[in-house]
Design a protein around this motif. Structure first.
Motif, PDB file in Angstrom:
ATOM      1  N   ARG B  10       2.139   3.379  -3.754  1.00 33.60           N
ATOM      2  CA  ARG B  10       3.013   2.218  -3.922  1.00 33.60           C
ATOM      3  C   ARG B  10       4.165   2.191  -2.934  1.00 33.60           C
ATOM      4  NH1 ARG B  10       1.115   3.388  -8.735  1.00 33.60           N
ATOM      5  NH2 ARG B  10      -0.176   1.789  -9.670  1.00 33.60           N
ATOM      6  N   ARG B  11       3.807   2.179  -1.685  1.00 36.36           N
ATOM      7  CA  ARG B  11       4.846   2.047  -0.655  1.00 36.36           C
ATOM      8  C   ARG B  11       4.310   1.071   0.373  1.00 36.36           C
ATOM      9  NH1 ARG B  11       9.705   2.476   0.168  1.00 36.36           N
ATOM     10  NH2 ARG B  11       9.762   4.535  -0.769  1.00 36.36           N
ATOM     11  N   TYR B  12       4.799  -0.168   0.296  1.00 40.06           N
ATOM     12  CA  TYR B  12       4.270  -1.186   1.199  1.00 40.06           C
ATOM     13  C   TYR B  12       5.100  -1.298   2.470  1.00 40.06           C
ATOM     14  CZ  TYR B  12       3.149  -5.661   3.276  1.00 40.06           C
ATOM     15  OH  TYR B  12       2.791  -6.625   4.161  1.00 40.06           O
ATOM     16  N   ASP B  63      -2.048  -0.967  -1.895  1.00 34.56           N
ATOM     17  CA  ASP B  63      -0.615  -0.811  -2.146  1.00 34.56           C
ATOM     18  C   ASP B  63      -0.110   0.577  -1.758  1.00 34.56           C
ATOM     19  OD1 ASP B  63      -0.701  -3.310  -3.249  1.00 34.56           O
ATOM     20  OD2 ASP B  63      -0.925  -2.579  -5.306  1.00 34.56           O
TER      21      ASP B  63
END
Lengths: 493, 480
Positions: B10-12, B63
């Motif tokens: 979860r690091r865009y 994501d």
């Protein structure tokens, strides 16, 4: 950590605050100097600012608080009826936006929304009954229940709410589903079409979307917000990109809801598609998750709440517990729909300033050139507005980035002491509700948070007991300004 | 060869940015291949085609951020991995010529960030100065606090904080500094040279600079430490820190330590620090008539093995005065303190306030005269008014005034003084001017001196000489 000897190795580069004459003298010598557009701090805060400046705890406390805020990874996990999940929401209780308020003090749109909710819940059969019942209804701020609501922000037991959890484990937050624009409950409208829509949302929208989300699995809202900023959203007044991205992501699972009649599926798809602000409530819940994670850090002047109930604007800080610091809600400087004017506008209302509290909305204005009409119509003005917010914030968001600022992270984590010290107040993008109950939305625009709230909050923070009992309570922070949030990019090899 | 494959959930980041990062990493020495991308199916496939082990990327999605590095050795791989984080978290600033107008900085910290400043110069009104100075220290800057009207408690807090961060606080109420040749606040134009000066004295530093200038000796640093630094409460915290740093500077050949009369116990601890210095230190801590700035400057010049040149004087006639009291109207606190020590040798106890019978010497640069207004070196009105009243006073026999030139000082102080000097001559009041200026000062030292002399004043570059002459005239010795 400085180095005294290095001061003497080369000609210094100077940052000057105060009389111009002294900066002039440096320029006369061809020295390098940057001037500060310095202004005195807000009246009444001098003493408190000095106390907090002398208190070594403030800086590590704020680092801790903003780190917690930025570590939150919001994901949508479900849509369920409010009564089944929102704490302390009994049938006779209505939640509302902003700081606590009594019925007698409620503005027109909030009264309208509360009336509508009483009719919707069947607590009252008609307007007369609602008027009679109103003073005895238990009112409570959404913010006290892990929830946030745009505009009037009324939440009642039967309404479906989104459940937004932190993938990093900090907690959970709730928000109702967005009804769309026009005559809607959150703007104080309570006519039959409003109630009918609420009933459809309860009967069809909530369960259908919930089914799709459960099939899809957690929806990463942080990624959608990051991408939406790259596509021209600010996350408050413009949510067109975010809503589209959301719908794209859940669309396939929506279609796959076989237990729901196909006409309902297509109605749900069309409803979300036709409401550019559908994602606003999800973004707000994401913000609520983040500020709740940052709450309760002793000594931190980080702003965890900015919210308005239509009568008062309220602020809470991480380091001052549950206390609200309030001032009269200001009038929005805006653009009006149709023939409405500022005279028709209610004072500022809604929990939606949660977006500015977490680095979106007015703080991300530079990302949203399409809505620069709200800032006098110039892209330059929008960019300046965002740049100015860096003066009062503690961090730059690691994921929410602004292309035109060379992908700089949005200014995030408002420091109340900075607000008071610089006189720069948070800039909030917002909608405008009509003054009279039942009217609905009359415009949209910009509002400045009232300085008095921040002065009171800072004075209260300064007045709290000093002298820590155990020095180890105060986590010293490694002095590494370049990459303070590096730890969160963990991973394994 | 070492492969690293990381998944950050979860690091865009957008793909353009990630491709830039990938390229920067791939360009590093010792890196053979690199891919930083979101975990889409396509990217996972690419990663696999590049020969990376994608075993533990199973389950990652669009994501999640993939970071893959192939390097010659573990150290390079680790370096590259860290560089990915740095590039992704670095806050780029818009290039110059950006297509928008940035707002002006509202805090000294953001002003500093815009130019990479390492020194903050704070001259905001006293009640606000502490907060600004503390913020500058928190930001890792050395600080000069020009502002006065800052409390002792706040001064102590600033200096304590600075000590823990290895930073220097000059001030509060620090009027003068020269750091590596750059004059800050009130400073005279001097050439670079082997001398360093430090201490709790603004005009004392300026006087020394001018006396060195007269002998052709340059000044490298002059670190003012604030009026109260050598008081018992502050304990010379900044002076000791400055002394230490100056002693460590190999370019400094002699240090002059200057102060208004210090607290005796503090003077003792400073004395201990002085004896520990490797660099020769000349003492100019005032308090008795035998320590003068001129004598200290002379001693320092001699330490350097240079010839001492007598400081210039300007006088065409010998002023004679009617009999009366000595009145001193100073803008420099140290110049007044030195004059007072000299005058009390001959005349006994002197008052500090104007408007009293008998001899007095007043410092119009003191806190109580500058609250809410500019320093008299910048705005001379308050002192000119007092001077006019003093000349009118029939008890006045001799007047001594200082005139301080240099950066930030009034552009033409003689213009206001000349008519009053002429007036005084008509009344038989002798006017002695202590002219604190160097050859290069923007006001034109010699021109200022000539105009004052032609109006009837005797002008001395050495403050001690001016004071001595004033006492002589007051005692009725006359002559010259």
């Amino acid at each position: 950590m400085g180095d005294l000897n290095s001061l003497l190795d080369q000609e210094p580069v100077v940052a000057a605050a105060g009389v111009d004459l002294l900066a002039d003298a440096i320029e006369t010598q061809a020295g390098r100097v940057a001037r500060t557009d310095w202004r005195p701090s807000a009246p009444g805060a001098e003493h408190a600012l000095a106390i907090l400046a002398a208190d070594g705890r403030a800086r590590p406390a704020n680092r801790d608080a903003v780190e917690r805020l930025l570590a939150v990874r919001p994901q949508l996990v479900d849509v369920v009826p409010a009564h089944s999940i929102v704490p302390d929401l009994s049938e006779g209780t209505l939640l509302h936006a902003g700081p606590p308020i009594e019925w007698a003090d409620c503005s027109g749109p909030l009264r309208g929304a509360l009336t509508g909710a009483m009719l919707y819940e069947g607590l009252a059969g008609n307007l007369e009954e609602a008027a009679a019942l109103a003073p005895s209804i238990l009112l409570s701020p959404c913010h006290h229940h892990g929830a946030v609501g745009p505009m009037a922000g009324v939440v009642s037991a039967s309404m479906p709410v989104v459940v937004v959890e932190d993938a990093a484990g900090s907690g959970v937050a709730y928000a109702t589903l967005n009804e769309g624009l026009g005559k809607v409950l959150r703007y104080g409208a309570y006519g039959p079409e409003v109630i009918e829509r609420l009933e459809w949302m309860e009967r069809v929208l909530g369960p259908t979307l919930g089914d799709a989300i459960r099939r899809h699995g957690p929806v990463d809202l942080g990624t959608i917000i990051s991408q939406a900023l790259q596509m021209g959203d600010d996350g408050h007044n413009r949510n067109r990109a975010a809503t589209s991205l959301f719908l794209r992501q859940v669309g396939a699972d929506l279609i796959a809801s076989e237990s729901v009649p196909v006409t309902d599926r297509s109605d749900v798809f069309r409803f979300i598609d036709s409401n550019d602000h559908f994602m606003l409530n999800l973004i707000m819940a994401s913000g609520k998750l983040a500020v709740d994670a940052a709450a309760g850090v002793d000594g931190a002047s980080l702003v965890t709440t900015m919210a308005r109930n239509g009568t008062e604007f309220g602020v809470r800080l991480s380091g001052t517990g549950d206390t609200w610091f309030t001032a009269p809600a200001p009038i929005v400087d805006g653009l009006y729909l149709g023939s409405y004017t500022a005279a028709d506008a209610n004072p500022d209302i809604g929990d939606s300033a949660i977006t500015e509290t977490v680095g979106l909305g007015g703080f991300a204005m530079a990302a949203a050139p399409a809505i620069v009409g709200f800032v006098g119509g110039t892209a330059d003005g929008a960019i300046r507005r965002t740049l100015e917010m860096y003066e009062i914030t503690l961090a730059e968001h690691p994921s929410y980035r602004i292309p035109i600022l060379e992908d700089r992270g949005t200014p995030t984590g408002i420091d109340a002491t900075r607000v008071v010290r610089t006189g720069v107040v948070p800039q909030i993008n917002t909608g405008v509700a009509g003054r009279e109950p039942g009217v609905g939305m009359v415009g949209a625009g910009l509002v400045q948070a009232p300085m008095e709230c921040f002065v009171e909050a800072v004075r209260s923070l300064a007045a709290r007991p000093s002298a820590p009992t155990a020095a180890e309570d105060f986590r010293p922070w490694p002095d590494d300004d370049a990459a303070p949030y590096r730890d969160e990019i963990g991973g394994s090899t | 060869m070492i492969d690293i494959v990381d998944v950050v959930t979860r690091r865009y980041h957008d793909s353009v940015r990630l491709m830039q990062v990938s390229r920067s990493i791939a360009d590093m020495n010792g890196v053979q291949a690199s891919m930083v991308a979101m975990g889409t199916d396509l990217n996972l496939e690419l990663l696999s085609e590049m020969g990376f082990d994608t075993g533990h990327t199973t389950g990652s999605g669009a994501d999640d951020l993939l970071i893959a590095v192939r390097a010659d050795d573990q150290a390079t791989a680790d370096l590259a991995r860290a560089e990915v984080d740095r590039l992704l978290t670095a806050a780029p600033r818009p290039a110059a010529g950006a297509p928008f107008t940035p707002p002006p900085p509202h805090t000294v910290e953001s002003a500093a960030d815009s130019v990479g400043a390492n020194l903050a110069l704070i001259s905001v009104p006293g009640p606000h100065a502490f907060v600004e100075a503390m913020a500058a220290l928190e930001h890792g800057m050395h600080v000069m606090v020009f502002s006065d009207n800052v409390s002792v408690e706040h001064e102590l807090a600033l200096k304590t904080k600075a000590a823990t961060e290895d930073l220097l606080v000059m001030g509060p109420d620090c009027g003068t500094a020269i750091v590596h040749g750059l004059g800050l606040g009130f400073s005279n134009v001097v050439e670079p040279g082997p001398v360093a000066i430090t201490g709790a004295s603004g005009t004392g530093i300026q006087q020394l600079c001018c006396l060195f200038d007269a002998s052709g000796v340059g000044v490298r640093h002059a670190l003012g430490t604030g009026t109260r630094d050598l008081s018992a409460e502050i304990g010379a915290r900044s002076t000791l820190a400055a002394l230490d740093a100056l002693d460590a500077d190999p370019e400094v050949e002699v240090i002059v330590l200057v102060s208004k009369p210090p607290d005796p116990s503090v003077a003792e601890s400073v004395g201990d620090a002085v004896s520990a210095c490797r660099t020769p230190v000349v003492n100019a801590m005032l308090g008795s008539a035998d320590v003068t700035l001129e004598a200290a400057a002379r001693q320092a010049v001699e330490v350097l093995g240079k010839p001492w040149v007598e400081p210039p004087t300007w006088r065409t006639e010998i002023a004679t005065s009617r009999s009366g009291a000595l009145r001193g109207l100073f803008s420099g606190g140290t110049l007044r303190a030195e004059a007072k020590a000299i005058a009390e040798e001959g005349l006994g106890q002197l008052a500090d306030e104007p408007g009293v019978p008998g001899h007095w010497l007043c410092d119009f640069g003191d806190d109580r005269y500058t609250r809410g207004r500019a320093h008299p070196m910048i705005d001379p009105a308050i002192r000119l008014d007092a001077l006019a009243a003093t000349i009118d006073d029939s008890e006045t026999g001799v007047v001594v005034v200082d005139v301080v030139l240099g950066h930030a000082a009034h552009p033409d102080p003689a213009s206001g003084l000349v008519p009053l000097v002429e007036d005084a001559r008509n009344w038989g009041v002798a006017v002695i001017v202590s002219l604190c200026g160097s050859r290069g000062d923007p006001q034109g030292r010699d021109d200022q001196a000539r105009r004052l002399m032609e109006a009837g004043a005797e002008v001395y570059q050495s403050n001690a000489a001016a004071a001595g002459r004033a006492v002589q005239l007051t005692e009725g010795v006359g002559g010259g």
